[in-house]
Design a protein around this motif. Structure first.
Motif, PDB file in Angstrom:
ATOM      1  N   UNK A 171      38.046  42.009  35.897  1.00 16.11           N
ATOM      2  CA  UNK A 171      37.658  42.988  36.973  1.00 16.11           C
ATOM      3  C   UNK A 171      36.336  43.684  36.538  1.00 16.11           C
ATOM      4  N   UNK A 172      36.486  44.280  35.252  1.00 12.96           N
ATOM      5  CA  UNK A 172      35.471  44.826  34.672  1.00 12.96           C
ATOM      6  C   UNK A 172      34.108  44.063  34.775  1.00 12.96           C
ATOM      7  N   UNK A 173      34.310  42.835  34.276  1.00 14.57           N
ATOM      8  CA  UNK A 173      33.268  41.867  34.136  1.00 14.57           C
ATOM      9  C   UNK A 173      32.546  41.481  35.418  1.00 14.57           C
ATOM     10  N   UNK A 174      33.232  41.634  36.541  1.00 17.54           N
ATOM     11  CA  UNK A 174      32.604  41.485  37.933  1.00 17.54           C
ATOM     12  C   UNK A 174      31.906  42.595  38.170  1.00 17.54           C
ATOM     13  N   UNK A 175      31.727  43.607  37.610  1.00 17.81           N
ATOM     14  CA  UNK A 175      30.843  44.726  37.752  1.00 17.81           C
ATOM     15  C   UNK A 175      29.851  44.894  36.689  1.00 17.81           C
ATOM     16  N   UNK A 176      29.689  43.763  35.855  1.00 14.30           N
ATOM     17  CA  UNK A 176      28.804  43.890  34.622  1.00 14.30           C
ATOM     18  C   UNK A 176      27.192  44.381  35.038  1.00 14.30           C
ATOM     19  N   UNK A 177      26.951  43.662  36.316  1.00 15.35           N
ATOM     20  CA  UNK A 177      25.265  43.944  36.622  1.00 15.35           C
ATOM     21  C   UNK A 177      25.302  45.537  36.674  1.00 15.35           C
ATOM     22  N   UNK A 178      26.008  46.019  37.606  1.00 18.46           N
ATOM     23  CA  UNK A 178      26.216  47.480  37.780  1.00 18.46           C
ATOM     24  C   UNK A 178      26.149  48.311  36.794  1.00 18.46           C
ATOM     25  N   UNK A 179      27.192  47.856  35.926  1.00 22.98           N
ATOM     26  CA  UNK A 179      27.440  48.559  34.612  1.00 22.98           C
ATOM     27  C   UNK A 179      26.164  48.837  33.764  1.00 22.98           C
ATOM     28  N   UNK A 180      25.722  47.696  33.680  1.00 23.28           N
ATOM     29  CA  UNK A 180      24.214  47.209  32.726  1.00 23.28           C
ATOM     30  C   UNK A 180      23.138  48.190  33.610  1.00 23.28           C
ATOM     31  N   UNK A 181      23.020  48.267  34.854  1.00 25.40           N
ATOM     32  CA  UNK A 181      22.029  48.904  35.388  1.00 25.40           C
ATOM     33  C   UNK A 181      22.474  50.608  35.018  1.00 25.40           C
ATOM     34  N   UNK A 182      23.589  51.018  35.207  1.00 28.04           N
ATOM     35  CA  UNK A 182      23.804  52.212  34.988  1.00 28.04           C
ATOM     36  C   UNK A 182      23.505  52.962  33.414  1.00 28.04           C
TER      37      UNK A 182
END
Length: 199
Positions: A171-182
């Motif tokens: 579930x966390x990895x699904x948001x990997x792009x957003x986390x990376x941008x942040x």
């Protein structure tokens, strides 16, 4: 975590009430650092009895367990879910569960189905006669070869996770792009946090 949609096969007609996590996996098995192999200790005190359901060759590889009320009560050990999964069980059907066990089950790819006692009694009879049971997560139904059809409720988020094989890491990895941008934005705005750290 493997995705789960439809489970079909033999069901172990256990039916016992108030089965706590120490019965599911005794404390002496909690020293392991891996999930594999815990099935050997699952329901150890019950399997020590001759002619028990879990070691009955007729139930070998059964993917469904039918249990009684308040299944998984007691301690919060996630090992209980690991042990059940290591036995090859992907769905447990019972009238109620401990909240912690239910959450641990879903996080490890096990579907905890809640049905009323009269449905449990019927499924126990079908399982004792050696007939297969089908649990369909998509339609949220449990069916038998005799046209029995029992509907169950499940939290939509839990259903989504099971259908797509998503544990907390996935579930966390699904948001990997957003986390990376942040993280990139944060590093630029607060570069003093990482200066001299070698990052």
């Amino acid at each position: 975590m493997d995705a789960l949609s439809r489970i079909e096969g033999r069901a172990i007609p256990f039916g016992a009430k108030n089965v706590d996590t120490d019965i599911i996996i005794p404390a002496k098995w909690l020293k392991t650092i891996t999930r594999e192999g815990l099935g050997a200790g699952a329901f150890e005190s019950i399997r020590a009895q001759p002619g028990n359901l879990f070691d009955d060759p007729a139930n070998a590889g059964a993917p469904i367990l039918i249990a009684g009320d308040n299944f998984g009560c007691g301690s919060s050990r996630e090992h209980a879910a690991w042990a059940i999964l290591d036995l090859g069980i992907r769905a447990v059907i019972a009238p109620s569960y401990s909240d912690i066990f239910s959450g641990n089950a879903v996080k490890n790819g096990i579907l905890p189905v809640v049905l009323p006692q009269d449905a449990i009694d019927r499924l126990m009879d079908v399982a004792k006669d050696g007939h297969e049971i089908t649990v369909d997560l998509e339609t949220q139904t449990v069916t038998t070869p005799f046209q029995d059809r029992f509907e169950f409720d499940i939290d939509p988020f839990r259903k989504h996770c099971l259908l797509h094989g998503l544990d907390e890491v996935a579930l966390t990895l699904e948001r990997q792009a957003v986390i990376g941008q942040y993280e990139s934005k944060r590093a630029g705005a607060r570069d003093w946090l990482i200066k001299g750290t070698g990052i």
